[in-house]
Motif scaffolding. Structure first.
Motif, PDB file in Angstrom:
ATOM      1  N   LEU A   1       0.741  -1.131  -0.105  1.00 13.94           N
ATOM      2  CA  LEU A   1       0.062  -0.009  -0.056  1.00 13.94           C
ATOM      3  C   LEU A   1       1.123   1.166   0.068  1.00 13.94           C
ATOM      4  O   LEU A   1       0.575   2.311  -0.725  1.00 13.94           O
ATOM      5  N   ALA A   2       2.020   1.207   0.814  1.00 12.91           N
ATOM      6  CA  ALA A   2       2.965   2.337   0.786  1.00 12.91           C
ATOM      7  C   ALA A   2       3.462   2.646  -0.666  1.00 12.91           C
ATOM      8  O   ALA A   2       3.655   3.548  -1.101  1.00 12.91           O
ATOM      9  N   ALA A   3       4.004   1.421  -1.250  1.00 11.73           N
ATOM     10  CA  ALA A   3       4.443   1.596  -2.622  1.00 11.73           C
ATOM     11  C   ALA A   3       3.811   2.334  -3.550  1.00 11.73           C
ATOM     12  O   ALA A   3       3.837   3.087  -4.341  1.00 11.73           O
ATOM     13  N   LEU A   4       2.472   1.930  -3.488  1.00 10.85           N
ATOM     14  CA  LEU A   4       1.461   2.283  -4.370  1.00 10.85           C
ATOM     15  C   LEU A   4       1.156   3.677  -4.188  1.00 10.85           C
ATOM     16  O   LEU A   4       0.937   4.478  -4.999  1.00 10.85           O
ATOM     17  N   CYS A   5       1.126   4.061  -2.891  1.00 10.69           N
ATOM     18  CA  CYS A   5       0.799   5.459  -2.459  1.00 10.69           C
ATOM     19  C   CYS A   5       1.961   6.502  -3.004  1.00 10.69           C
ATOM     20  O   CYS A   5       1.547   7.354  -3.640  1.00 10.69           O
ATOM     21  N   TYR A   6       2.913   6.042  -2.680  1.00  9.03           N
ATOM     22  CA  TYR A   6       4.126   6.984  -3.033  1.00  9.03           C
ATOM     23  C   TYR A   6       4.667   6.917  -4.560  1.00  9.03           C
ATOM     24  O   TYR A   6       5.169   7.957  -4.683  1.00  9.03           O
ATOM     25  N   SER A   7       4.140   6.045  -5.172  1.00 11.16           N
ATOM     26  CA  SER A   7       4.325   6.098  -6.541  1.00 11.16           C
ATOM     27  C   SER A   7       3.471   6.907  -7.352  1.00 11.16           C
ATOM     28  O   SER A   7       3.559   7.166  -8.452  1.00 11.16           O
ATOM     29  N   GLY A   8       2.336   7.281  -6.729  1.00 17.34           N
ATOM     30  CA  GLY A   8       1.283   8.130  -7.283  1.00 17.34           C
ATOM     31  C   GLY A   8       0.174   7.350  -7.826  1.00 17.34           C
ATOM     32  O   GLY A   8      -0.806   7.975  -8.585  1.00 17.34           O
ATOM     33  N   ALA A   9       0.110   6.271  -7.724  1.00 23.47           N
ATOM     34  CA  ALA A   9      -1.047   5.191  -8.239  1.00 23.47           C
ATOM     35  C   ALA A   9      -2.489   5.357  -7.203  1.00 23.47           C
ATOM     36  O   ALA A   9      -3.326   5.278  -8.072  1.00 23.47           O
ATOM     37  N   PHE A  10      -2.190   6.144  -6.156  1.00 23.77           N
ATOM     38  CA  PHE A  10      -3.359   6.474  -5.655  1.00 23.77           C
ATOM     39  C   PHE A  10      -3.740   7.870  -5.657  1.00 23.77           C
ATOM     40  O   PHE A  10      -4.746   8.356  -4.994  1.00 23.77           O
ATOM     41  N   ASP A  11      -3.184   8.947  -6.427  1.00 26.16           N
ATOM     42  CA  ASP A  11      -3.658  10.000  -6.638  1.00 26.16           C
ATOM     43  C   ASP A  11      -4.934  10.280  -7.270  1.00 26.16           C
ATOM     44  O   ASP A  11      -5.505  11.291  -6.777  1.00 26.16           O
ATOM     45  N   THR A  12      -5.496   9.465  -7.821  1.00 23.74           N
ATOM     46  CA  THR A  12      -6.826   9.504  -8.130  1.00 23.74           C
ATOM     47  C   THR A  12      -7.716   9.346  -6.986  1.00 23.74           C
ATOM     48  O   THR A  12      -9.000   9.931  -7.179  1.00 23.74           O
ATOM     49  N   PHE A  13      -7.596   8.827  -5.985  1.00 25.25           N
ATOM     50  CA  PHE A  13      -8.243   8.857  -4.654  1.00 25.25           C
ATOM     51  C   PHE A  13      -8.241  10.081  -3.977  1.00 25.25           C
ATOM     52  O   PHE A  13      -9.007  10.343  -3.182  1.00 25.25           O
ATOM     53  N   THR A  14      -7.017  10.807  -3.954  1.00 21.67           N
ATOM     54  CA  THR A  14      -6.502  11.864  -2.965  1.00 21.67           C
ATOM     55  C   THR A  14      -7.317  13.242  -3.192  1.00 21.67           C
ATOM     56  O   THR A  14      -7.327  13.972  -2.432  1.00 21.67           O
ATOM     57  N   TYR A  15      -7.691  13.465  -4.203  1.00 20.58           N
ATOM     58  CA  TYR A  15      -8.316  14.929  -4.840  1.00 20.58           C
ATOM     59  C   TYR A  15      -9.601  15.088  -3.920  1.00 20.58           C
ATOM     60  O   TYR A  15     -10.489  14.299  -3.940  1.00 20.58           O
ATOM     61  N   GLY A  16      -9.540  16.033  -3.081  1.00 24.78           N
ATOM     62  CA  GLY A  16     -10.772  16.573  -2.369  1.00 24.78           C
ATOM     63  C   GLY A  16     -10.455  15.609  -0.847  1.00 24.78           C
ATOM     64  O   GLY A  16     -11.235  16.048  -0.033  1.00 24.78           O
ATOM     65  N   THR A  17     -10.017  14.969  -0.773  1.00 21.93           N
ATOM     66  CA  THR A  17      -9.592  14.169   0.733  1.00 21.93           C
ATOM     67  C   THR A  17      -8.511  14.414   1.411  1.00 21.93           C
ATOM     68  O   THR A  17      -8.533  14.738   2.728  1.00 21.93           O
ATOM     69  N   THR A  18      -7.297  14.600   0.990  1.00 18.43           N
ATOM     70  CA  THR A  18      -6.147  14.938   1.507  1.00 18.43           C
ATOM     71  C   THR A  18      -5.239  15.838   0.657  1.00 18.43           C
ATOM     72  O   THR A  18      -5.409  16.033  -0.498  1.00 18.43           O
ATOM     73  N   ASN A  19      -4.226  16.436   1.394  1.00 15.93           N
ATOM     74  CA  ASN A  19      -3.405  17.493   0.595  1.00 15.93           C
ATOM     75  C   ASN A  19      -2.225  16.657  -0.110  1.00 15.93           C
ATOM     76  O   ASN A  19      -1.831  17.181  -0.914  1.00 15.93           O
ATOM     77  N   THR A  20      -1.484  15.707   0.587  1.00 22.92           N
ATOM     78  CA  THR A  20      -0.211  15.149  -0.157  1.00 22.92           C
ATOM     79  C   THR A  20      -0.415  13.497  -0.075  1.00 22.92           C
ATOM     80  O   THR A  20      -1.443  13.141   0.661  1.00 22.92           O
ATOM     81  N   ARG A  21       0.523  12.919  -0.649  1.00 23.03           N
ATOM     82  CA  ARG A  21       0.438  11.502  -0.605  1.00 23.03           C
ATOM     83  C   ARG A  21       0.967  10.988   0.840  1.00 23.03           C
ATOM     84  O   ARG A  21       0.388   9.767   1.287  1.00 23.03           O
ATOM     85  N   PHE A  22       1.611  11.886   1.570  1.00 23.87           N
ATOM     86  CA  PHE A  22       1.991  11.421   2.940  1.00 23.87           C
ATOM     87  C   PHE A  22       0.810  11.534   3.867  1.00 23.87           C
ATOM     88  O   PHE A  22       0.406  10.583   4.770  1.00 23.87           O
TER      89      PHE A  22
END
Length: 424
Positions: free
Chosen positions: A238-259
């Protein structure tokens, strides 16, 4: 190779052939050993002249052989290469997006080549995008009219089982499900068998079996965690997917950064951020984001830590003229010279990919304290051809380590310094 010898000179041809076998050592020619070839060519030239072959023909023969100590082919071999070069040149000129995608796909497991081909793609005006949990396949794919998408297989820390589980669950497929009121359950084979038996024995059962479509894109990270088996999707994946940008599609409007989003993922799992993640959240910078992305993808994709700091460098053209640029240090190997002085070989990230730089004792002594991974260095570099290795060496003649842009690393260095011995 000896076609220039007249057919009316069989004795001379045999004598010359013996000279080739003994002195020229034709089997060594493909090994590109100039130090073997040159003395042998001199001997060959002398023997041919001694056997009555005209000087100009002898010199031409040796001249025809000499390039093979560098990079040469016989005629049939060269013709095949020329034909392939024409085909690939045509594809690159007329189908650049398809050609570069195919090239990246072939070499997606070879990091150095991926870095090189990504740069070529961008120089050609093709956008290269980070992985996406819903759009990426295992390897590189075309995404839109003028973009190439990184594959999930490029992410370090994802095993084959994880990749297969993510992609398999994303496929839309029809299966039999058990429905009870507003609840739908995808049963195992055993559960389905038992349910069918119960329905056959009791027609008034409060559940029924229907055909339904399952799979499809993941709507949230929670959806991903619920659908992919836990054994295939651990914290590291999950961390590798998150930091690679694979979860960027989920982050908009929920959190500010991948961290921040990684902390959100941990909260779903009932865990809290560790010290490193908490520090990254509180002291976030684009540099942290890019460095973490490089850690899991092997290169910078969504941005580069050096983009506003470094001068573009044509490394192959560097010579005795000093060229100044900024690099990011990834590894420093310190050795002791025969005189007992310290020097270092640096592995550095540049805008053009990773490069090896050499720092001799005088420059090293002034900067050795700050040569730690992650440090941004301003270097003055010269290029020098190393004929033994058949590649260029890059010598650092000037090196400075800026304090401001490296303040966090300098702070860690100061904190880890041992206290002064013998202090009162």
């Amino acid at each position: 190779m000896l076609g220039w010898v007249g057919i009316d000179q069989p004795m001379k041809m045999r004598e010359t052939s013996r000279a080739v076998d003994k002195k020229l050592q034709v089997n060594n020619i493909p090994k590109k050993k100039v130090e073997i070839l040159e003395p042998a060519l001199e001997e060959l030239n002398n023997r041919m002249i001694a056997n009555g072959i005209p000087v100009d023909i002898a010199q031409k023969a040796c001249g025809d052989i000499r390039p093979f100590a560098g990079y040469g082919f016989n005629l049939s071999h060269a013709a095949c290469y020329a034909f392939i070069a024409f085909q690939t040149g045509y594809l690159k000129a007329n189908y650049p997006l398809e050609y570069m995608t195919a090239l990246l796909q072939v070499f997606y497991t070879e990091e150095d080549k991926v870095i090189k081909f990504v740069k070529v793609s961008r120089d050609m005006g093709i956008e290269v995008l980070p992985p996406d949990i819903n759009r990426s396949e295992i390897g590189f794919t075309i995404d839109g009219e003028n973009a190439i998408r990184f594959g999930l297989g490029s992410i370090k820390g994802l095993g084959d089982a994880t990749l297969e589980a993510i992609l398999e669950e994303r496929k839309i497929r029809k299966v039999e499900v058990i429905k009870k009121e507003d609840m739908t359950h995808v049963p195992t084979e055993l559960e389905l068998k038992i349910a069918k038996q119960q329905i056959s024995e009791d027609s008034n059962s409060n559940f029924r079996i229907e055909e339904a479509e399952i799979g499809g894109i993941y709507t949230t990270v929670e959806d991903l965690i619920n659908r992919v088996p836990k054994k295939n999707l651990n914290k590291k994946s999950l961390a590798a997917l998150c930091y690679s940008g694979a979860f960027d599609t989920f982050t908009y409007g929920t959190t500010n950064t991948r961290f921040d989003f990684m902390a959100h993922i941990l909260s779903i799992r009932g865990e809290s951020p560790d010290e490193e993640l908490a520090a990254a959240i509180s002291k976030y910078s684009d540099r942290l984001k890019f460095e973490k992305e490089r850690e899991v993808l092997g290169m910078y994709v969504s941005g580069h830590v050096l983009s506003r700091l470094a001068e573009p460098t044509n490394w192959e053209e560097l010579d005795d003229a000093m060229h100044f640029t900024t690099v990011s240090l990834t590894e420093a190997k310190v050795i002791i010279t025969k005189r007992g002085d310290e020097m270092a070989f640096l592995r550095c990230d540049t805008l053009e990919g990773e490069k090896d730089l050499t720092v001799f004792p005088q420059v090293f002594a002034k900067n050795k304290e700050g040569l730690v991974p992650g440090m941004l260095l301003k270097v003055g570099v010269k290029g020098s051809m190393n004929w033994q290795r058949n590649k260029k060496d890059y010598i650092v003649n000037s090196l400075t380590i800026p304090k401001k842009i490296n303040k966090e690393i300098w702070k860690r260095i100061e904190e880890n310094k041992p206290s002064d011995q013998g202090a009162a």
